[in-house]
Design an enzyme around this catalytic site. Sequence first.
Site, mmCIF file in Angstrom:
data_model
loop_
_atom_site.group_PDB
_atom_site.id
_atom_site.type_symbol
_atom_site.label_atom_id
_atom_site.label_comp_id
_atom_site.label_asym_id
_atom_site.label_seq_id
_atom_site.Cartn_x
_atom_site.Cartn_y
_atom_site.Cartn_z
ATOM 1 C CB VAL A 97 10.912 6.849 8.167
ATOM 2 C CG1 VAL A 97 12.231 7.423 8.636
ATOM 3 C CG2 VAL A 97 11.119 5.999 6.920
ATOM 4 C CD GLU A 134 8.096 -0.578 -3.429
ATOM 5 O OE1 GLU A 134 7.430 0.142 -2.669
ATOM 6 O OE2 GLU A 134 8.213 -1.797 -3.273
ATOM 7 C CG ASP A 135 6.545 2.949 0.207
ATOM 8 O OD1 ASP A 135 6.963 1.994 -0.485
ATOM 9 O OD2 ASP A 135 5.995 2.772 1.311
ATOM 10 C CG ASP A 182 2.276 0.548 7.795
ATOM 11 O OD1 ASP A 182 3.209 0.296 7.011
ATOM 12 O OD2 ASP A 182 1.714 -0.319 8.492
ATOM 13 C CE LYS A 238 -3.101 -2.406 3.167
ATOM 14 N NZ LYS A 238 -3.451 -2.526 4.566
ATOM 15 C CG ASP A 280 14.055 -1.363 4.909
ATOM 16 O OD1 ASP A 280 15.201 -1.647 5.291
ATOM 17 O OD2 ASP A 280 13.181 -0.911 5.664
HETATM 18 C C1 PRP Z 1 7.378 -1.812 2.201
HETATM 19 C C2 PRP Z 1 7.644 -0.918 1.002
HETATM 20 C C3 PRP Z 1 8.310 -1.837 0.031
HETATM 21 C C4 PRP Z 1 9.017 -2.829 0.928
HETATM 22 C C5 PRP Z 1 10.468 -2.495 0.963
HETATM 23 O O1 PRP Z 1 6.183 -2.448 2.030
HETATM 24 O O2 PRP Z 1 6.470 -0.360 0.481
HETATM 25 O O3 PRP Z 1 7.386 -2.480 -0.798
HETATM 26 O O4 PRP Z 1 8.479 -2.721 2.235
HETATM 27 O O5 PRP Z 1 11.165 -3.369 1.798
HETATM 28 P P1 PRP Z 1 12.375 -4.246 1.272
HETATM 29 O O6 PRP Z 1 13.244 -3.369 0.444
HETATM 30 O O7 PRP Z 1 13.063 -4.665 2.569
HETATM 31 O O8 PRP Z 1 11.865 -5.426 0.543
HETATM 32 P P2 PRP Z 1 5.471 -3.312 3.182
HETATM 33 O O9 PRP Z 1 5.832 -4.770 3.013
HETATM 34 O O10 PRP Z 1 5.780 -2.707 4.520
HETATM 35 O O11 PRP Z 1 3.927 -3.180 2.828
HETATM 36 P P3 PRP Z 1 3.024 -1.844 2.771
HETATM 37 O O12 PRP Z 1 3.523 -1.026 1.608
HETATM 38 O O13 PRP Z 1 1.633 -2.351 2.533
HETATM 39 O O14 PRP Z 1 3.174 -1.116 4.080
#
Ligand code: PRP
Length: 183
Positions: A156, A102-103, A162, A46, A106
């Site tokens: 963050v 992507e937001d 979130d 999301k 990580d």
């Molecule tokens: C977050 C973000 C990326 C992912 C990055 O999503 O939006 O998709 O984690 O992490 P990585 O580089 O370690 O793979 P999340 O799984 O938290 O889902 P969300 O967007 O629904 O909060």
Amino acid sequence: MSQRVPAEIEKVLVSEQEIQAKIQELAQAIDRDYAGKEILLVGVLKGAVMVMADLARALETPVSMEFMAVSSYGSSTSSSGVVRILKDLDRDLADQHVLVVEDIIDSGLTLNWLLRNMRSRGPASVEVCALLRKPEAAKVEVPVKYVGFDMPDEFVVGYGLDYGERYRDLPFVGLLKPEVYAR
Ligand code: PRP
């Protein structure tokens, strides 16, 4: 634009104005690179919804939008690198210029899997635009053409990100106060 900073926020790391200026800058670079083409923006739910909405409106290049929802197998959401598709794209990618939005990047594991998945569908091209990236957290190097901000490896929230499904709606990116985690 006014900024609502809830009491749970310790510090604003990237302000609303900084985010919006960066989105304009990224959009201009993307417009230059895709001149004469159309782009299929693929947002990863999301977290990417805010970047998708703002980037799509900042671009002059014609775009269409698709969304995917993914989840990692097992209990650890972002470290296994094995991803399950919860919601797939509604269309074929053949001959499309795909820009994954992507937001945050990580560990890079989600994106690494997604890029391989996208490339297997026969698109004309695949690139990535991410607002935030944590270079120190990278477990795999992923080619990201458009990056907004490199961040320290801290948890963050805001602008799509979130904690327990909250704070995605904040217009800035910030740190939560430690006591929020103790609740
Ligand atoms: C977050 C973000 C990326 C992912 C990055 O999503 O939006 O998709 O984690 O992490 P990585 O580089 O370690 O793979 P999340 O799984 O938290 O889902 P969300 O967007 O629904 O909060």
